[in-house]
Each structure stands twice: as C-alpha cells, then as structure tokens.
Design a protein around this motif. Structure first.
Motif, PDB file in Angstrom:
ATOM      1  N   SER A 180      88.938  43.204  36.749  1.00 28.89           N
ATOM      2  CA  SER A 180      89.148  41.900  37.407  1.00 28.89           C
ATOM      3  C   SER A 180      89.348  40.806  36.364  1.00 28.89           C
ATOM      4  N   GLN A 224      85.537  45.539  39.414  1.00 28.32           N
ATOM      5  CA  GLN A 224      85.029  44.180  39.597  1.00 28.32           C
ATOM      6  C   GLN A 224      83.992  43.875  38.532  1.00 28.32           C
ATOM      7  N   PRO A 226      84.864  38.295  39.493  1.00 27.47           N
ATOM      8  CA  PRO A 226      85.422  39.315  40.392  1.00 27.47           C
ATOM      9  C   PRO A 226      86.760  38.835  40.954  1.00 27.47           C
ATOM     10  N   LEU A 258      90.310  40.999  46.605  1.00 27.64           N
ATOM     11  CA  LEU A 258      91.024  42.241  46.905  1.00 27.64           C
ATOM     12  C   LEU A 258      91.960  42.056  48.093  1.00 27.64           C
ATOM     13  N   ASN A 286      87.970  48.837  45.497  1.00 26.32           N
ATOM     14  CA  ASN A 286      86.967  48.527  44.507  1.00 26.32           C
ATOM     15  C   ASN A 286      86.654  49.807  43.720  1.00 26.32           C
TER      16      ASN A 286
END
Ligand code: COA
Ligand code: AMP
Length: 631
Positions: free
Chosen positions: A164, A197, A202, A205, A212
């Motif tokens: 991320s 993440q 983060p 999505l 994830n």
C-alpha cells in the motif's frame, strides 16, 4: 584450481564447464543438450531439462535439514521493525502465496507485476510466482504511475501485487494511488490486485478487483512446485533503453539458477549457511540476483534492508546491520559508500561496532572511483571488490573472484573477465584494439548461462539492440579498455544511458518528457558529474519563440513533470533555460561537448560544429547554476 585455468576452461569447453556447475542444482529431468547453439544468435542453456527454481531455493533446503535456519532477515529502520523468517516458514508462506495466485487464475506462463517496497512479502511474491511457473516482473517503487503503466501494457499481467505504501526517510510514498492510476492509464487491465496493507498508509481497495494480502494468504491452499522447462522464462525485468520504451529483459529458469549458485560461490566466495547482504532493492537486478535468488539457491541467509546507508538513523547503519546479523559479505553501490564517507569521513561510527565475521565488500552498479575504493579498503580492512555487470547479464562480467583466487587489485578496474565471459574490446569496424586503447566492450557469443535470452515479446529488438553491431558479439553499451594483464577498465557508456546513484536512466526518456511541455521548443539532457551520485541529469531547454514565462515557475513545472512521468528515482532537479543548443551542421545536438563543459573538462571543438559561439553561451548559463568551472 586457479583463476586462469578455470577461465580458460570455461571458454574452451563451455558445455563441460557449465554441466559441472549445474550439479549444484536439483533437476527434475536432465538436459538433452547443455548448450543449444542450433539457432544463433539465440543460444539456450540446458535444453530439455526441467526444474523448479522455488524448489531449489527453498524446499530442497528444508528437506536437507535447513528448515530452522534463517532464510531471510528483514531489517527495517524506517519502520523500527526486524523479523527473521526461517526456511521452513518461508516455504509455508511462499506455498500459500502461490496458492493464492493460483486461486486468482494465475497459471504457468502468466505474468504477475510486483510494485513493492523492501519487505519480505516482495520476496515471497517473487518466489510464489516461480513456484507455479508464473513470470514475475518487479517494478521499482521509485518509478511513476506512467512508467508502471508502460510495463503493464508490455507484460500484460493477469495479477498485480503491491504494497500500500513505501517508506522513505522523509515521507511515506502511497503506492496504492500510483497503482490505481497506472491501471487507469494502461490499455491492458489486470484482473486482480493483491495489496499488502501497511499500517503506515493502508490503501483503499476496489471491490471485486483488489484483495487484501493477509486475507488472501489466510484463505489460500498451499501450492506445490510446478516443474518447468529450463528454458521457460522465470522473470522479466525492465531496464532503461535508449528510447522512452523500457526493455523487458527475460531470464530463464535453468541457466539462471546455475549462474546464481555458481557465482555466489565463486565470485563472492560464499558458502551455505552464511549471511549475504545486498543493500539494494528488489526492483533492481542486484535485488533479483543477490537479495533473492542466489543466496536462497545456495542455502544462505539473505538480508532484506529497508533503509538507507545514511540518515536511518546515521552513517553507522551499515556497520550495525553487519554486526547484528553477522553478515559475511556486503554488496552495494559505490554511491552508498560515498554517502557514508561524506557524513563520517573518519569512520568514527565504525568504532562502535564489531564486524567480526565480515569478509568482503563488493561494489557495482556504476564506475567505482579509486578514492571511494581506497577509503573503503582503509576503514574496513577487508578486500573491496569492484565488479562490473548489468541488468542484461544478471551477474558479474568482470570481477576479482574471491571464491576462485583473489588477484591483485588495480583501483579503477573491476579486474578480469569472470569465467564464462569472453570480453573483447573492438573498434567501430569490429577489429580488436591494442591493450590500453579504448573501444566498445563486447562479449563474444554465446553468453554464459543466466544472461538475458531475449527482450519480452520482442526478439527483433533484442537482436537489433544487442547483437547487430558486430555479428557474433553482444554489445554491452559500455566503452573501455583492457590492459596488458587482461584487466578491464569500464570508462563510459556509448549510448544515452546515465548512471544516477547506481540507477540506470535514459537521458532520451527524460528529454521526451521535457519536450512534451507546451513551452519547450527543444531540449537536451546530460549526465553531469556529481560527487555523491556519480551523475545527475541536467536539462537544457530552449523555449518556443514568443514564450514569456517566469523562469523559476517554468523550471519547477519541468522538474515536476519529470517526477510525475518518470518518478522521483530520476533525481531530476536541475534545468537551465538557454537561447540555443550547440549542434553539428547536420543538426545533431552536441551533448558530449555540453557534458564536458558542465563537468569543467577540456574538450576538443567538434570539427562539424555549426556555430562555436553557442558553446560560450552554454558555459555562461551553466556557470550561473554552479556547473562548469570558469576557464
Ligand atoms: N519508492 C519511492 N521513492 C523512492 C524509492 C522507493 N523505493 N527509492 C528512492 N525513492 C525516492 C527518494 O525518496 C528520493 O526522492 P526525493 O527526490 O523526494 O528525495 C528519490 O527517489 C531519489 O532517491 P535516492 O537515489 O535513494 O536518493 P536519496 O537522495 O534519497 O539518497 C543515497 C541518496 C546515496 C543515500 C541513495 O541513493 C543510496 O542509498 N544509494 C545506494 C545505491 C543503491 O542502492 N543502488 C541500487 C543499485 S545497486
Ligand atoms: P544496470 O543495468 O542498472 O545494472 O547498469 C549497468 C551499467 O552500469 C553498466 O552497463 C555500466 O555502464 C555501469 N556499471 C555497472 N557496474 C560498473 C562498474 N563496476 N564499473 C563501471 N561501470 C559499471
């Protein structure tokens, strides 16, 4: 066996030499031919053999009792964390990730692009691809969304894997928005993205497309190793070409695995169970070869370092890591040592650490200036080895092979050709030059195992870029000379590639970005000498007639444009606006002459120059920004 005997044998009997080296690898099926030379200039190693690279890098070591040995040490001063992953744990995680990829439809031959910071998951993802025969392509995190998009369109990945964010000492770099933007810009749309993440930032999505990482891992069925052909592609690694379109260097499974274990033993002098640290990034070839594949294939422990040589927290960072993780051999770029030397010239911080097991320092990625080499030798008291290679070869062309027989060092030279490489210095007509004379550094075909087999999807560009200058030879793109003792001196590139902090950039690529600005009529980018980074790109632009802009605002726009279009890694910060550029009568911009002016070096007035007065203007403009010592 001494260096000369081994070297001679490698050229006299390459098949015998590499067949013996191949005993270091576990094969599922032996080869029909060690070297298939039936289709020159394409040569294939270990034709007919089958293996799995991931099995060789992990599973076989677990089977042989190395399960509890650390495979990977993650040391991350930028997050304040450290982690140790044993071979058994790595096997479990890689098998799971491979299973996760498979559940997303990834099969043998499919491409997976990785855009990851220096975290264990980057290594896990690469090996997870290798496990199921998928082809990974890692893109360095310092590249922009546009560069990533270009690679997506070329490799056409089914799945992307990204962190991320990346963490630089002075800022968090959100990767997820860059990834989203790259996919928007690309014509090819990957089906899924697996996102690691990170708590520091983060990512958001996108439902249906993004997964994830931790959830994908938790739900995955571990996947077993898939046997592939030795000649199947393991990975694609993009590197700067002379145009804006990067070249997708393709490396195979079999030749690569053999070259990796052989070189770690014989060039670096490593043995299984020891700790090897390549302070680079998984996005570069050094990371592929010597953070991931070679150390694991040989059963060593590899260090994945998420930090810098200075500033995380100080210029003693490298010594701390060496002491703490008992590193035997460190590999980095000379720039890193120049940075340490600049902050701590007397190496005071080194006195705080005990480098007990440390045996050797290897430097590559750019020319190693004798000052840096000698400083490192003096403060460390161990061999400091300059070695020469490139993304295309994947491992050293010239080195002082510690695992064979250390040769006397000549500062400024990466020593002699490594077994397997037939290095020649040729003039423009393809004739060998005398010892000491500069020419093109070329490699007589066939290249040894582990070198590129082609450019992704573009055999024609492979032949045209590397094999067409002189039939039967590979063009390294470097110029240099060989002395009477066979020592190689790499002096410069013969194309528009520059080397910024050990990172390879195309000045042509930067010029294309500058030229896209609506106010720019023409431009040139040169690599000006820099005490820390070796070279830094410097832009000279001519504005369209009638354009009246505040120069500082315009310059900032140009700097921002390059950062946005290529990425922070280009380290493009300096632009000077000039009235005209010096050219030959046929209109070719005299970049070499401008570089000599910028570096304050003597130069010959080119015979074909159109208007010599322009050189005086360039001198003045460069002096005004601190370049070009007055003459
Ligand atoms: N993701 C996002 N951005 C990145 C990045 C990454 N993985 N890596 C670097 N960048 C950014 C940096 O933050 C910097 O941005 P800035 O212009 O906002 O400061 C820019 O790209 C240039 O980075 P870098 O070349 O690392 O320069 P630096 O000034 O931050 O650090 C050194 C200088 C000498 C410490 C550094 O260049 C270094 O460690 N060099 C070692 C050479 C090396 O590892 N080479 C690899 C090949 S072997
Ligand atoms: P890269 O493909 O990014 O590894 O860059 C490879 C290029 O870096 C080579 O073609 C050389 O121009 C340069 N290079 C790498 N190592 C050395 C070295 N030891 N001495 C001089 N130049 C080097």
């Amino acid at each position: 066996m001494g260096y000369q005997t081994l070297y001679d044998r490698s050229l006299r009997d390459p098949a015998g030499f590499w067949a013996e080296a191949a005993e270091l690898i576990d094969w599922d099926r032996p080869w029909d031919r060690v070297l298939d030379d039936s289709n020159p200039p394409f040569y294939r190693w270990f034709k007919g053999a089958r293996l799995n690279t991931c099995y060789n890098a992990i599973d076989r070591h677990v089977r042989a009792g190395r399960g509890d040995q650390p495979a990977l040490i993650h040391d991350s001063p930028v997050t304040g964390t450290k982690a140790v992953i044993t071979y058994a744990e790595l096997q479990d995680q890689v098998a799971r990730f491979a299973g996760a990829l498979r559940s997303l439809g990834v099969a043998k031959g499919d491409r997976v692009i990785l855009y990851m910071p220096m975290v264990p998951e980057a290594v896990i993802a690469m090996l997870g691809c290798a496990r199921i025969g998928a082809i990974h392509s890692v893109v360095f995190g310092g590249f922009s969304a546009r560069e990533l998009a270009t690679r997506i369109d070329d490799a056409k990945p089914r799945v992307m894997v990204a962190g991320s964010c990346g963490i630089e000492p002075n800022r968090i770099v959100p990767y997820k928005p860059l990834l989203d933007s790259a996919i928007d810009q690309a014509a090819h749309k990957p089906e899924h993205c697996v996102i690691l993440q990170r708590p520091q930032e983060p990512g958001v999505l996108i439902e249906g497309r993004d997964l994830n990482w931790s959830q994908a891992m938790a739900e995955a069925e571990p996947a077993d190793c898939v046997s592939v052909e030795a000649t199947d592609p393991l990975y694609i690694l993009y590197t700067s070409g002379t145009t804006g379109q990067p070249k997708g260097v393709v490396r195979d499974h079999g030749g690569h695995a053999v070259a990796m274990v052989w070189s770690l033993r014989h060039v670096y002098g490593m043995a299984p169970g020891e700790v090897f640290w390549a302070a680079s990034d998984v996005g570069w070839v050094v990371g592929h070869s010597y953070i991931v594949y070679a150390p694991l294939l040989l059963g060593c422990t590899t260090v994945v370092y998420e930090g810098k040589p200075v500033g995380t927290p100080d210029a003693g960072a490298f010594w701390r890591v060496i002491q703490e993780h008992q590193v035997a051999v460190l590999f980095t770029a000379p720039t890193a040592f120049r940075a340490i030397k600049r902050e701590d010239p007397r190496a005071e911080l080194l006195k705080r650490y005990d480098l007990g097991r440390f045996r050797a320092l290897f430097l590559a990625g750019e020319r190693c200036d004798p000052d840096t080499l000698e400083w490192a030798q003096r403060i460390l008291g161990v061999p400091v080895i300059d070695h020469w290679w490139q993304t295309e070869t994947g491992w050293a062309i010239a080195a002082n092979c510690l695992g064979i027989e250390p040769l006397p060092v000549k500062p400024g030279s990466p020593t002699r050709a490594v077994p397997g490489y037939d290095v020649r210095v040729l003039d423009d007509a393809g004739e060998p030059v005398k010892p000491g004379d500069i020419g093109r550094l070329m490699l007589k075909l066939p290249l040894p195992p582990g070198c590129l087999t082609t450019l992704w999807g573009n055999d024609a560009r492979f032949v045209q870029s590397y094999l067409s200058t002189q039939p039967g030879y590979y063009l390294t793109g470097d110029a240099g000379y060989m002395d009477e003792d066979g020592y190689i001196f790499v002096m410069s590139r013969i194309d528009d590639i520059i080397n910024v902090a050990g990172h390879r950039l195309s000045t042509g690529g930067i010029e294309a970005v500058l030229a896209s600005h609506p106010d720019v009529a023409e431009c040139a980018v040169i690599g000006a000498a820099d005490q820390l980074k070796g070279e830094l790109p410097l832009g000279l632009v001519v504005l369209k007639s009638g354009v009246k802009r505040d120069p500082q605002t315009l310059i900032q726009e140009l700097v921002d444009l390059v950062r946005d279009q290529i990425g922070p890694v280009a380290a493009f910060k300096t632009v000077v606006i000039v009235e005209r550029l010096p050219k030959t009568r046929s209109g070719k911009i005299l970049r070499g002459t401008m570089k000599a002016i910028a570096d304050g070096k003597d130069y010959k007035l080119p015979a074909t120059i159109d208007d010599p007065a322009i050189l005086g203007e360039i001198q003045q403009a460069l002096e005004a920004i601190g370049y070009a010592k007055p003459r």
